[in-house]
Design a protein around this motif. Structure first.
Motif, PDB file in Angstrom:
ATOM      1  N   VAL A 355     -52.434   6.008  34.661  1.00  0.00           N
ATOM      2  CA  VAL A 355     -53.681   5.271  34.459  1.00  0.00           C
ATOM      3  C   VAL A 355     -53.732   4.135  35.473  1.00  0.00           C
ATOM      4  CG1 VAL A 355     -55.053   3.899  32.849  1.00  0.00           C
ATOM      5  CG2 VAL A 355     -53.708   5.844  32.006  1.00  0.00           C
ATOM      6  N   VAL A 356     -54.830   4.048  36.221  1.00  0.00           N
ATOM      7  CA  VAL A 356     -55.033   2.991  37.209  1.00  0.00           C
ATOM      8  C   VAL A 356     -56.326   2.263  36.878  1.00  0.00           C
ATOM      9  CG1 VAL A 356     -55.331   2.438  39.656  1.00  0.00           C
ATOM     10  CG2 VAL A 356     -53.819   4.305  38.988  1.00  0.00           C
ATOM     11  N   ALA A 357     -56.238   0.950  36.668  1.00  0.00           N
ATOM     12  CA  ALA A 357     -57.408   0.119  36.348  1.00  0.00           C
ATOM     13  C   ALA A 357     -58.193   0.689  35.176  1.00  0.00           C
ATOM     14  CB  ALA A 357     -58.301  -0.041  37.573  1.00  0.00           C
ATOM     15  N   GLY A 358     -57.499   1.178  34.169  1.00  0.00           N
ATOM     16  CA  GLY A 358     -58.142   1.661  32.960  1.00  0.00           C
ATOM     17  C   GLY A 358     -58.617   3.092  33.011  1.00  0.00           C
ATOM     18  N   ARG A 359     -58.468   3.768  34.130  1.00  0.00           N
ATOM     19  CA  ARG A 359     -58.931   5.150  34.251  1.00  0.00           C
ATOM     20  C   ARG A 359     -57.741   6.088  34.473  1.00  0.00           C
ATOM     21  NH1 ARG A 359     -64.454   5.537  35.135  1.00  0.00           N
ATOM     22  NH2 ARG A 359     -65.505   3.568  35.697  1.00  0.00           N
ATOM     23  N   ARG A 360     -57.651   7.125  33.684  1.00  0.00           N
ATOM     24  CA  ARG A 360     -56.586   8.104  33.865  1.00  0.00           C
ATOM     25  C   ARG A 360     -56.911   9.009  35.045  1.00  0.00           C
ATOM     26  NH1 ARG A 360     -53.065  11.002  29.193  1.00  0.00           N
ATOM     27  NH2 ARG A 360     -52.016  12.587  30.475  1.00  0.00           N
ATOM     28  N   LEU A 361     -55.916   9.168  35.911  1.00  0.00           N
ATOM     29  CA  LEU A 361     -56.122   9.995  37.092  1.00  0.00           C
ATOM     30  C   LEU A 361     -56.323  11.453  36.705  1.00  0.00           C
ATOM     31  CD1 LEU A 361     -53.339   8.535  39.429  1.00  0.00           C
ATOM     32  CD2 LEU A 361     -55.729   7.818  39.227  1.00  0.00           C
ATOM     33  N   ARG A 362     -57.160  12.125  37.474  1.00  0.00           N
ATOM     34  CA  ARG A 362     -57.415  13.549  37.212  1.00  0.00           C
ATOM     35  C   ARG A 362     -56.351  14.392  37.902  1.00  0.00           C
ATOM     36  NH1 ARG A 362     -64.054  14.148  37.780  1.00  0.00           N
ATOM     37  NH2 ARG A 362     -64.585  12.715  36.048  1.00  0.00           N
ATOM     38  N   VAL A 363     -55.229  14.504  37.245  1.00  0.00           N
ATOM     39  CA  VAL A 363     -54.110  15.294  37.754  1.00  0.00           C
ATOM     40  C   VAL A 363     -53.786  16.354  36.714  1.00  0.00           C
ATOM     41  CG1 VAL A 363     -51.705  15.258  38.521  1.00  0.00           C
ATOM     42  CG2 VAL A 363     -53.197  13.307  39.002  1.00  0.00           C
ATOM     43  N   PRO A 364     -53.828  17.642  37.071  1.00  0.00           N
ATOM     44  CA  PRO A 364     -53.507  18.694  36.100  1.00  0.00           C
ATOM     45  C   PRO A 364     -52.128  18.475  35.501  1.00  0.00           C
ATOM     46  CG  PRO A 364     -54.432  19.641  38.105  1.00  0.00           C
ATOM     47  CD  PRO A 364     -54.183  18.192  38.388  1.00  0.00           C
ATOM     48  N   PRO A 365     -51.959  18.609  34.188  1.00  0.00           N
ATOM     49  CA  PRO A 365     -50.645  18.390  33.555  1.00  0.00           C
ATOM     50  C   PRO A 365     -49.541  19.253  34.157  1.00  0.00           C
ATOM     51  CG  PRO A 365     -52.382  18.524  31.901  1.00  0.00           C
ATOM     52  CD  PRO A 365     -53.006  18.902  33.205  1.00  0.00           C
ATOM     53  N   ALA A 366     -49.898  20.450  34.653  1.00  0.00           N
ATOM     54  CA  ALA A 366     -48.879  21.340  35.213  1.00  0.00           C
ATOM     55  C   ALA A 366     -48.183  20.742  36.424  1.00  0.00           C
ATOM     56  CB  ALA A 366     -49.515  22.681  35.585  1.00  0.00           C
ATOM     57  N   VAL A 367     -48.835  19.794  37.096  1.00  0.00           N
ATOM     58  CA  VAL A 367     -48.240  19.156  38.273  1.00  0.00           C
ATOM     59  C   VAL A 367     -46.939  18.446  37.903  1.00  0.00           C
ATOM     60  CG1 VAL A 367     -48.575  17.294  39.954  1.00  0.00           C
ATOM     61  CG2 VAL A 367     -50.409  18.942  39.532  1.00  0.00           C
ATOM     62  N   PHE A 368     -46.893  17.910  36.681  1.00  0.00           N
ATOM     63  CA  PHE A 368     -45.716  17.152  36.251  1.00  0.00           C
ATOM     64  C   PHE A 368     -44.655  18.014  35.575  1.00  0.00           C
ATOM     65  CE2 PHE A 368     -49.308  14.111  36.044  1.00  0.00           C
ATOM     66  CZ  PHE A 368     -48.822  13.113  36.890  1.00  0.00           C
ATOM     67  N   SER A 369     -44.853  19.333  35.527  1.00  0.00           N
ATOM     68  CA  SER A 369     -43.984  20.199  34.731  1.00  0.00           C
ATOM     69  C   SER A 369     -42.510  20.189  35.121  1.00  0.00           C
ATOM     70  CB  SER A 369     -44.512  21.636  34.755  1.00  0.00           C
ATOM     71  OG  SER A 369     -44.579  22.127  36.084  1.00  0.00           O
ATOM     72  N   PRO A 370     -42.121  19.965  36.404  1.00  0.00           N
ATOM     73  CA  PRO A 370     -40.684  19.941  36.690  1.00  0.00           C
ATOM     74  C   PRO A 370     -39.927  18.821  35.984  1.00  0.00           C
ATOM     75  CG  PRO A 370     -41.933  20.286  38.710  1.00  0.00           C
ATOM     76  CD  PRO A 370     -42.915  19.903  37.645  1.00  0.00           C
ATOM     77  N   GLY A 371     -40.611  17.751  35.595  1.00  0.00           N
ATOM     78  CA  GLY A 371     -39.960  16.638  34.929  1.00  0.00           C
ATOM     79  C   GLY A 371     -39.487  15.583  35.909  1.00  0.00           C
ATOM     80  N   ALA A 372     -38.991  14.478  35.364  1.00  0.00           N
ATOM     81  CA  ALA A 372     -38.513  13.362  36.175  1.00  0.00           C
ATOM     82  C   ALA A 372     -37.165  12.890  35.635  1.00  0.00           C
ATOM     83  CB  ALA A 372     -39.515  12.203  36.146  1.00  0.00           C
ATOM     84  N   ILE A 373     -36.240  12.600  36.548  1.00  0.00           N
ATOM     85  CA  ILE A 373     -34.908  12.162  36.177  1.00  0.00           C
ATOM     86  C   ILE A 373     -34.926  10.662  35.908  1.00  0.00           C
ATOM     87  CG2 ILE A 373     -32.512  11.937  36.971  1.00  0.00           C
ATOM     88  CD1 ILE A 373     -33.023  14.396  38.754  1.00  0.00           C
ATOM     89  N   MET A 374     -34.415  10.267  34.752  1.00  0.00           N
ATOM     90  CA  MET A 374     -34.220   8.856  34.454  1.00  0.00           C
ATOM     91  C   MET A 374     -32.959   8.412  35.181  1.00  0.00           C
ATOM     92  SD  MET A 374     -36.681   7.752  32.514  1.00  0.00           S
ATOM     93  CE  MET A 374     -35.909   6.174  32.174  1.00  0.00           C
ATOM     94  N   ASP A 375     -33.095   7.439  36.074  1.00  0.00           N
ATOM     95  CA  ASP A 375     -31.984   7.077  36.959  1.00  0.00           C
ATOM     96  C   ASP A 375     -31.937   5.557  37.100  1.00  0.00           C
ATOM     97  OD1 ASP A 375     -30.106   6.784  38.949  1.00  0.00           O
ATOM     98  OD2 ASP A 375     -31.057   8.158  40.361  1.00  0.00           O
ATOM     99  N   SER A 376     -30.897   4.942  36.542  1.00  0.00           N
ATOM    100  CA  SER A 376     -30.779   3.485  36.598  1.00  0.00           C
ATOM    101  C   SER A 376     -30.641   2.967  38.014  1.00  0.00           C
ATOM    102  CB  SER A 376     -29.570   3.031  35.771  1.00  0.00           C
ATOM    103  OG  SER A 376     -28.366   3.588  36.290  1.00  0.00           O
ATOM    104  N   SER A 377     -30.174   3.809  38.946  1.00  0.00           N
ATOM    105  CA  SER A 377     -29.922   3.357  40.312  1.00  0.00           C
ATOM    106  C   SER A 377     -31.016   3.730  41.293  1.00  0.00           C
ATOM    107  CB  SER A 377     -28.579   3.930  40.812  1.00  0.00           C
ATOM    108  OG  SER A 377     -27.516   3.450  40.030  1.00  0.00           O
ATOM    109  N   ALA A 378     -31.947   4.606  40.911  1.00  0.00           N
ATOM    110  CA  ALA A 378     -33.048   4.943  41.807  1.00  0.00           C
ATOM    111  C   ALA A 378     -33.922   3.714  42.012  1.00  0.00           C
ATOM    112  CB  ALA A 378     -33.877   6.095  41.241  1.00  0.00           C
ATOM    113  N   VAL A 379     -34.441   3.550  43.222  1.00  0.00           N
ATOM    114  CA  VAL A 379     -35.211   2.352  43.542  1.00  0.00           C
ATOM    115  C   VAL A 379     -36.643   2.492  43.069  1.00  0.00           C
ATOM    116  CG1 VAL A 379     -35.963   0.814  45.384  1.00  0.00           C
ATOM    117  CG2 VAL A 379     -33.709   1.878  45.507  1.00  0.00           C
ATOM    118  N   VAL A 380     -37.419   3.397  43.673  1.00  0.00           N
ATOM    119  CA  VAL A 380     -38.832   3.549  43.329  1.00  0.00           C
ATOM    120  C   VAL A 380     -39.065   4.897  42.670  1.00  0.00           C
ATOM    121  CG1 VAL A 380     -39.633   1.990  45.140  1.00  0.00           C
ATOM    122  CG2 VAL A 380     -39.399   4.432  45.635  1.00  0.00           C
TER     123      VAL A 380
END
Length: 491
Positions: A355-380
């Motif tokens: 969500v940016v400035a109150g608006r949810r971006l139009r990104v298909p949910p399937a784009v995020f399907s690989p997942g994201a690693i929670m990493d205490s040492s990753a920078v950005v």
């Protein structure tokens, strides 16, 4: 281009929150939400005073230790002769190499460290890894010691260690460990021969077998039956540590010790390591990690709060005291914890929207399907390219009043705020599976004047949740409950 001094502040260019405007673009209840932040631009100098801990961790059943940034004023390792901190570009470069290695571990891609054709990366470990001090051994190891009862009779050598959620085996440098076989460190070396509770793990024992791929055979010069168990940890940038797998007493706080704690006693390293730390306290999901070794006594959960550079954070073992809806743990926005099939010791979450400035971006949910690693040492935070492009478009539209200023490393959306007293930055929130919404403060959105997100190589690549975005949030890894939680403003 950020100066080294600016990089020491880490999140410098847009930091001081002055007020929150409610410039809403929604309707009804949404109109009351704060969609923009007005922040003061600065010619900020690194803060020389530590502001301390904002509040104590939410845990009641476990125990906790303070956590600091390696080059901030709250870090004991930063005291002493002045030295130039690493530049932000160095940190970002190291972050790319490191996260790519973790991604390969998660996808089962081989990483042949001994292949002479493999490119060698020469750089110091100049990361954003949070640091914490732990007591190792039963005593007399050096001058830097924890005095548990305050009577001046110090018995335990304090070791400042980096915190890493993607590695399983804790390790520290141990005497004898001369340079260049080992790297120079600010802490006194731990000497296992001077600890009455120290012992090498025997080859063939269940503890030695549990090392798995971290095992490195047996010592050849040991008189013990079967020899002493050896370990080897290899990192992404051609670094490695090797030595004897040992047990000793771990002191987490004045009231909490872990007997027969297993860790690597390093007698040799390859590559460059930061002198800010004596080793790594590993919190991965493997059998060797600090979490696994304390799960029975403290609970199968841990949390941390990575602080702003001039503040203190914490690492808490055991998690919240209770999960009832009336407890402080209810303040966490929670999302399901996903375990990686190839490398179950990694922690993953499902990012589902931005969500940016109150608006949810139009990104298909399937784009995020690989997942994201929670990493205490990753920078950005690293996003799928489709999601990153949508974020960049929305962000640049909201920032159209400010001139852009080229790139900084792999950050490609940077601004020149020279001449501006205040800057209006759009609010950004991350939406996770299960409905968890994590609102980011301006320092978690912009890093030295740049949008603090990067794209992965393809939409099929695993992403990362970096500690720039999670700073000042308590991040709870409740492995027992199968969730990851976020509590805003915890440090």
């Amino acid at each position: 281009m950020a100066t080294s001094q600016q990089a020491a502040v880490i999140f410098s260019a847009v930091v001081v929150l002055l007020l929150l405007s409610s410039l809403a673009h929604g309707r009804g209840a949404g109109a009351a939400r704060q969609h923009y932040h007005v922040v003061q631009t600065s010619h900020l100098q690194p803060k020389s005073l530590c502001s301390g801990l904002k509040e104590v961790p939410s845990g009641g059943t476990g125990t906790w230790v303070p956590v600091h940034r390696p080059f901030g004023p709250c870090s004991p390792s930063s005291r002493g002769p002045e030295r130039a901190p690493p530049s932000l570009i160095e940190m970002l470069r190291w972050d790319q190499v490191r996260t790519e290695y973790v991604r390969r571990k998660a996808t089962g891609m081989a990483d042949d460290m001994l292949n002479p054709a493999k490119p060698r990366v020469t750089m110091a470990q100049v990361d954003y890894s949070p640091n914490a001090a732990f007591g190792i051994g039963s005593g007399y190891g050096g001058s830097a010691a924890i005095d548990a009862d305050g009577d001046g009779d110090s018995m335990i050598l304090a070791q400042t260690m980096s915190i890493d959620t993607t590695v399983d085996v804790p390790w520290i440098q141990c005497a004898p460990c001369p340079v260049p076989e080992c790297y120079a460190q600010k802490n006194a070396l731990f000497d296992p021969s001077r600890s009455s509770t120290s012992a090498a793990v025997r080859c063939g024992s269940p503890a030695c077998r549990s090392l798995g791929s971290y095992g490195n055979g047996c010592s050849s010069n040991s008189t013990r039956n079967g020899g002493d168990c050896q370990y080897l940890i290899e990192y992404s940038d051609d670094r490695a540590t090797a030595g004897t797998y040992m047990t000793d007493t771990l002191t987490i706080s004045s009231s909490t010790t872990v007997m027969n704690f297993r860790f690597g006693c390093s007698h040799a390293v390859r590559g460059k390591f930061s002198d800010q730390t004596a080793g790594t306290m590993s919190l991965g999901g493997g059998a060797q990690s600090l979490l696994s070794q304390t799960a029975r006594g403290l609970g199968n959960a841990f949390s941390y709060c990575v602080p702003a550079p001039s503040s203190s954070g914490f690492l808490s073992l055991g998690g919240p005291a209770t999960r009832s809806t009336n407890s402080r743990s209810s303040r966490f926005a929670t999302t399901p914890l996903v375990r990686n099939a190839v490398n179950p010791s990694l922690y993953l979450v499902r990012l589902q929207g931005i969500v940016v400035a109150g608006r949810r971006l139009r990104v298909p949910p399937a784009v995020f399907s690989p997942g994201a690693i929670m990493d205490s040492s990753a920078v950005v935070t690293q996003l799928p390219p489709t999601a990153y492009r949508a974020l960049r478009r929305a962000f640049t539209r909201a920032m159209a009043a400010y001139p852009m200023n080229g790139k900084m490393g792999n950050l490609d959306t940077c601004y020149d705020f020279l001449g501006f007293t205040n800057v209006t930055v759009p609010a950004v929130s991350l939406v996770f599976g299960g409905g968890a919404v994590v609102a980011l403060d301006p320092p978690a959105v912009m890093l030295s004047g740049c949008l603090a997100f990067t794209p992965t190589s393809t939409d099929l690549a695993l992403g990362f949740i970096g500690n720039v975005q999670t700073q000042t949030h308590e991040v709870l890894y409740d492995v027992a409950a199968g969730t990851v939680g976020f509590r805003r403003g915890a440090c």
